[in-house]
Design an enzyme around this catalytic site. Sequence first.
Site, PDB file in Angstrom:
ATOM      1  N   CYS B 130       0.839  -1.210   0.000  1.00 32.73           N
ATOM      2  CA  CYS B 130       0.000   0.000   0.000  1.00 32.73           C
ATOM      3  C   CYS B 130       0.867   1.249   0.000  1.00 32.73           C
ATOM      4  O   CYS B 130       1.337   1.693   1.047  1.00 32.73           O
ATOM      5  CB  CYS B 130      -0.925  -0.014   1.219  1.00 32.73           C
ATOM      6  SG  CYS B 130      -1.985   1.437   1.342  1.00 32.73           S
ATOM      7  N   CYS B 133      -0.410   4.230   2.042  1.00 32.23           N
ATOM      8  CA  CYS B 133      -0.272   4.070   3.496  1.00 32.23           C
ATOM      9  C   CYS B 133       1.174   4.324   3.932  1.00 32.23           C
ATOM     10  O   CYS B 133       1.428   4.971   4.937  1.00 32.23           O
ATOM     11  CB  CYS B 133      -0.613   2.654   3.952  1.00 32.23           C
ATOM     12  SG  CYS B 133      -2.265   2.119   3.567  1.00 32.23           S
ATOM     13  N   ASP B 134       2.108   3.763   3.190  1.00 30.27           N
ATOM     14  CA  ASP B 134       3.479   3.651   3.694  1.00 30.27           C
ATOM     15  C   ASP B 134       4.508   4.505   2.969  1.00 30.27           C
ATOM     16  O   ASP B 134       5.668   4.551   3.369  1.00 30.27           O
ATOM     17  CB  ASP B 134       3.919   2.180   3.628  1.00 30.27           C
ATOM     18  CG  ASP B 134       2.991   1.283   4.435  1.00 30.27           C
ATOM     19  OD1 ASP B 134       2.378   1.798   5.393  1.00 30.27           O
ATOM     20  OD2 ASP B 134       2.879   0.093   4.124  1.00 30.27           O
TER      21      ASP B 134
END
Lengths: 103, 302
Positions: B130, B133-134
Site C-alpha cells: 500500500c 499508506c506507507d
Amino acid sequence: MKIVEVNQENFEEEVLKSDKKVLADFYADWCGPCKMIRPVIEEIADNNDAVKFVSVNIENEEELAEKYSVSSIPCLVIFENGEEIKRNVGLISKNDIEKMIGK
Amino acid sequence: MYDVVIIGAGPAGLTAAIYTRRAAKKVLVLEAKVYGGQIVNTLDIENYPAEEHISGYDFATKLYNQAKNLGAEIVFEKVISIEANGKQKKIITTDNVYEAGSVIIATGSENRKLGLPNEDQLVGKGISYCATCDGAFYKNKKVAVVGGGNTALEDALYLADVAEKVYLIHRRSEFRGEDSTVSRLKGKENIQFVLNSNVTKLNAGNKLESIEVASTDGKVRTIEIDGLFVAIGRIPESKAFANLIKLDDAGYIEADEKCHTNVDGIFVAGDSRTKDVRQLVTATSDGAIAATEAVKYISNLS
C-alpha cells in the site's frame, strides 16, 4: 478507557515504564486502514483495564517510528516491561487484537 | 435462521445488505477483519458517480452506517466454509454456525504476493502493498515498485513525489495501465524504468536492503533500495468455497450477469466473481443485483 496519544517526550514514561502491558497503535491521518482499526481499538479499550492503550502519530513522531522500525501502517505493537513482545502489521480483526493482548 | 447471509463487508456486501434489508429480509453480514474492503486504501475516489471526491474511509463508513441503520446485523467472524443441503445453507465461521435461506459471497480479493521465501517476514520491514499508506516512511529514500497495471503506475507516481528515487519494475516491455499515467511517469526525473524484468530475490538483514532483478535476456542485477512496493494484482478470496462452488482457473467464482453461482441460492457479488471490470461502481452494482436475486430466490422457497 481512553487511548492516550504519546510522543517522543512521554513515550518512556507512558509506555516503557508502564506497570501494565501496553498496546501502541502507530498510525497516520492519511492512512485509511488505520482509521478503520481505531474504533475497534477504542471498543476493546473501553472494556479492558488490564492493558494500557496508546497511539503514536508517525508523521509527528518520526524518531519513534524509526526507533521501533515501523515502516508500514497500521502497526500495532505490544510492550511489556519496556520490551516489545508482539507486533502486527496491516488490518486485523477485533478477535485477533484481543488475542494479541491476551484477553 | 437468516433469510440472507452476506459474506464480506466491502462495497458489494454492504450494498447487498442495504437492498435485502429494504426488502425486509433478516440479514446477517459476516466480515473477517474490518468493514470497508480494499477501498479503504484509496485516499481519494474520483470516479464514483455524483461524488467528485471522497476518501475510501469516508465512503466505507457511510456505507456501513447506512446498512447498519437499515437493520443489517454485522458480525466480525471469519467464514471457513459453506454447506448446502438443498434449500438450507449452513455458514461455518471460526466461532459459530449460521443457517440461511440464501448466501451472497462478497469476499473480494487480496494482494498477490511475489512468492519469494522471506517476503512475509519483511512486510513492515521494507515490503509494502500500500503505497498511499506507507510511502511517507520513504522520504528521500530509494524505493522500487513492481507491477505494470494502474495500481503500480499510480503508486510510482505517488512515490516519485516522496522518495529520492523510484525504480518501476515490470516483467513486460509495455504497461497495462492507462497511457495518460504512463506519460506522466515519463515526465518524472527520479523514476527509472526496469522493464522485461522480474524480482528474483530479497536481500535483507533486519530489514530489506536490496533486491535481485533478473531480466528476460538472462542478466541479473542487484538494486539497493529501502522499500519495495508490490502491485502485481490481486487474487480472489474464494478458497473457502472451492469444495462447493465452481471457480475459474484464476480462482474467481464463476457467475453470470445475474450473479448466480452454480449452486442454487448462493450468489456472488464484487471482485471475487468472474467479470471484466472490477471497480467500486461495479461492486455496488453487483451487490444490488445479487440481493435482488437472493430475495427472489427466498420468495420462491416459501
